[in-house]
Design a protein around this motif. Structure first.
Motif, PDB file in Angstrom:
ATOM      1  N   ILE A   1       0.837  -1.200   0.000  1.00  0.00           N
ATOM      2  CA  ILE A   1       0.000   0.000   0.000  1.00  0.00           C
ATOM      3  C   ILE A   1       0.872   1.251   0.000  1.00  0.00           C
ATOM      4  O   ILE A   1       0.617   2.212  -0.732  1.00  0.00           O
ATOM      5  CB  ILE A   1      -0.951  -0.016   1.217  1.00  0.00           C
TER       6      ILE A   1
ATOM      7  N   ASN B   1      -8.173  -3.045  -6.777  1.00  0.00           N
ATOM      8  CA  ASN B   1      -7.069  -2.235  -6.230  1.00  0.00           C
ATOM      9  C   ASN B   1      -5.769  -2.707  -6.878  1.00  0.00           C
ATOM     10  O   ASN B   1      -5.729  -3.786  -7.474  1.00  0.00           O
ATOM     11  CB  ASN B   1      -7.028  -2.345  -4.694  1.00  0.00           C
TER      12      ASN B   1
ATOM     13  N   SER C   1      -3.808  -6.269  -4.105  1.00  0.00           N
ATOM     14  CA  SER C   1      -4.346  -7.612  -3.888  1.00  0.00           C
ATOM     15  C   SER C   1      -5.352  -8.047  -4.942  1.00  0.00           C
ATOM     16  O   SER C   1      -5.583  -9.243  -5.095  1.00  0.00           O
ATOM     17  CB  SER C   1      -4.997  -7.689  -2.499  1.00  0.00           C
TER      18      SER C   1
HETATM   19  O1  NIG Z   1      -8.670  -4.856   0.419  1.00  0.00           O
HETATM   20  N1  NIG Z   1      -6.116  -4.939   2.703  1.00  0.00           N
HETATM   21  C1  NIG Z   1      -6.165  -3.742   2.506  1.00  0.00           C
HETATM   22  N2  NIG Z   1      -6.535  -3.120   1.380  1.00  0.00           N
HETATM   23  C2  NIG Z   1      -6.664  -3.726   0.090  1.00  0.00           C
HETATM   24  C3  NIG Z   1      -5.364  -3.907  -0.586  1.00  0.00           C
HETATM   25  C4  NIG Z   1      -4.797  -2.615  -0.990  1.00  0.00           C
HETATM   26  C5  NIG Z   1      -3.467  -2.721  -1.686  1.00  0.00           C
HETATM   27  O2  NIG Z   1      -2.764  -3.740  -1.613  1.00  0.00           O
HETATM   28  O3  NIG Z   1      -3.111  -1.719  -2.316  1.00  0.00           O
HETATM   29  C6  NIG Z   1      -7.499  -4.978   0.135  1.00  0.00           C
HETATM   30  O4  NIG Z   1      -7.031  -6.108  -0.124  1.00  0.00           O
END
Ligand code: NIG
Ligand code: FE
Length: 421
Positions: free
Chosen positions: A117, A332, A335
């Motif tokens: 992130i 995103n 993931s």
């Molecule tokens: O939903 N886990 C946190 N947020 C996102 C991933 C965001 C990213 O890797 O940029 C999620 O998997």
């Protein structure tokens, strides 16, 4: 039709008009299998709203010379998908990390060394509003192509007052442009940014004292989300942020139990959140708490697939418990780099054993209710907005069955064609 004026639009020749008509609330248990399909159906639309839904003969007698005809060509017509969990505004990609994961690195390892992130945050902070708009418009086409007409859109790649505001302004602009509908969510607590490493409490204070009041004052978001995870924002850090959001009138959606049970689900239940999202690690105790509190689970199987963990959430157990399950892409750059709801439906059936009908309910009506929009969208019923898609299938079960394609032929929002395939 009597005194009423002629419809603007008649959608005819639908092998299956998949309406999801029924009681005005989210569907649970066996109700999720009832799509209220009308064989050889048709639909009249006036002023962007659905006027009448029925069998071809019933509808045809209302058609006048002024009615525009949309011929579905014997295909299926569904409500537009409502994608209730996305992160659609960011700069750059993480194709480099994708390659590292293919070579054996894990998502957590990459995040621990400053990637993940935070790497998207660095790039997003540097991007102008115009650059972010341009990339988000490109992704918008991908949502529409998949038959999606509404998305919930999170901020979360800015992590400063200025950059979070920039992202929320982009989301507002995208919504104002028409076509895809956007429901904005503030995700200031997505990660602790570089300049606050080791000072998580100071960052939480910034979120509570500066960012949230600014977001609420400007009505920049309807919901607040937090990435609740022991080594990111543990429940005791997430709680005050979410409470502050609630007191400012924001609804709550929580990234819960993606990697670790059960603190996220228990917090969502305690606070009466609208949704608890991910739930890959949630135990039966956590699920019972969600049920007791009326929290809707949002399942994101594309992120499980893309991270390669194989740890899918317990959808069958959730449906058996009577939870009003929702499916979403989690679009995103890390993931889950997919905007395709048909792919999510495929994963729901093959990996979580949801039937095609259950999956469609979770991706439309239940998702709409989770966003407080169940009276406006999510099903094809008189009075609702005419958000629908014609898919190149002859039976709704073919949507998850033929996988790896986005079969939408035409997509309509408020009766206007916004995509043609
Ligand atoms: O939903 N886990 C946190 N947020 C996102 C991933 C965001 C990213 O890797 O940029 C999620 O998997
Ligand atoms: Fe997410």
């Amino acid at each position: 039709m009597g005194h009423q004026s002629a419809p603007d639009l008649a959608v005819v020749n639908c092998r299956q008009l998949v309406t999801l008509a029924g009681p005005p609330r989210p569907r649970t248990g066996l109700e999720m299998r009832d799509l209220a399909v009308i064989p050889d159906g048709a639909m009249l639309i006036r002023d962007g709203r659905i006027q009448t839904v029925g069998q071809r003969a019933e509808i045809e007698r209302h058609i006048t010379a002024a009615t525009q005809i949309v011929d579905a060509g014997g295909r299926i017509v569904l409500p537009g998908f409502v994608d209730a969990h996305t992160h659609p505004v960011f700069a750059g990609t993480r194709a480099d990390e994708f390659e590292q994961r293919a070579e054996g690195a894990t998502y957590a390892e990459i995040a621990a060394r400053g990637g993940g992130i935070r790497s998207t945050v660095r790039r997003t902070r540097q991007a102008s509003e115009a650059e972010l708009l341009e990339s988000a418009r490109r992704y918008r086409q991908w949502f529409l192509r998949g038959g999606t007409t509404t998305i919930e859109a999170k901020s979360g790649y800015g992590l400063s007052l200025e950059s979070e505001s920039k992202i929320l302004a982009v989301i507002r602009q995208l919504g104002a442009e028409g076509s895809l509908r956007y429901v904005p969510t503030f995700l200031g607590a997505h990660e602790v940014p570089d300049e606050y490493r080791g000072r998580i409490d100071a960052y939480c204070d910034l979120v509570i004292q500066e960012m949230l009041p600014h977001v609420a004052r400007g009505r920049l978001a309807e919901y607040c989300d937090v990435f609740c995870e022991p080594n990111v924002f543990a429940a005791e850090k997430a709680r005050p942020i979410l409470r502050a959001a609630q007191s400012l009138g924001l609804g709550l959606r929580i990234h819960a139990d993606q990697f670790t049970a059960d603190s996220g689900a228990l917090l969502a239940a305690e606070l009466g959140a609208a949704t608890a999202d991910h739930l890959e690690a949630t135990s039966p105790t956590g699920l019972d708490a969600l049920k007791a509190a009326g929290v809707q689970p949002v399942l994101l199987p594309a992120s499980v697939y893309n991270l390669g963990s194989g740890r899918y959430p317990a959808a069958r157990h959730m449906i058996d418990l009577g939870l009003a399950v929702v499916l979403a892409t989690d679009f995103n750059p890390g993931s889950s780099p997919t905007a395709s709801m048909p792919l999510v439906l495929s994963l729901a059936s093959t990996q979580m054993k949801m039937t095609p009908a259950e999956s469609i309910t979770a991706a439309t009506l239940n998702a709409a209710w989770s966003l407080r929009r169940g009276h406006e969208i999510g099903s094809l019923e008189p009075g609702k907005l005419a958000d629908f898609a014609i898919h190149d299938c002859y039976d709704y079960r073919e949507l998850p069955y033929f996988f790896g394609r986005d079969p939408a032929r035409a997509v309509y929002v408020a009766g206007q064609c916004v995509f043609q395939g």
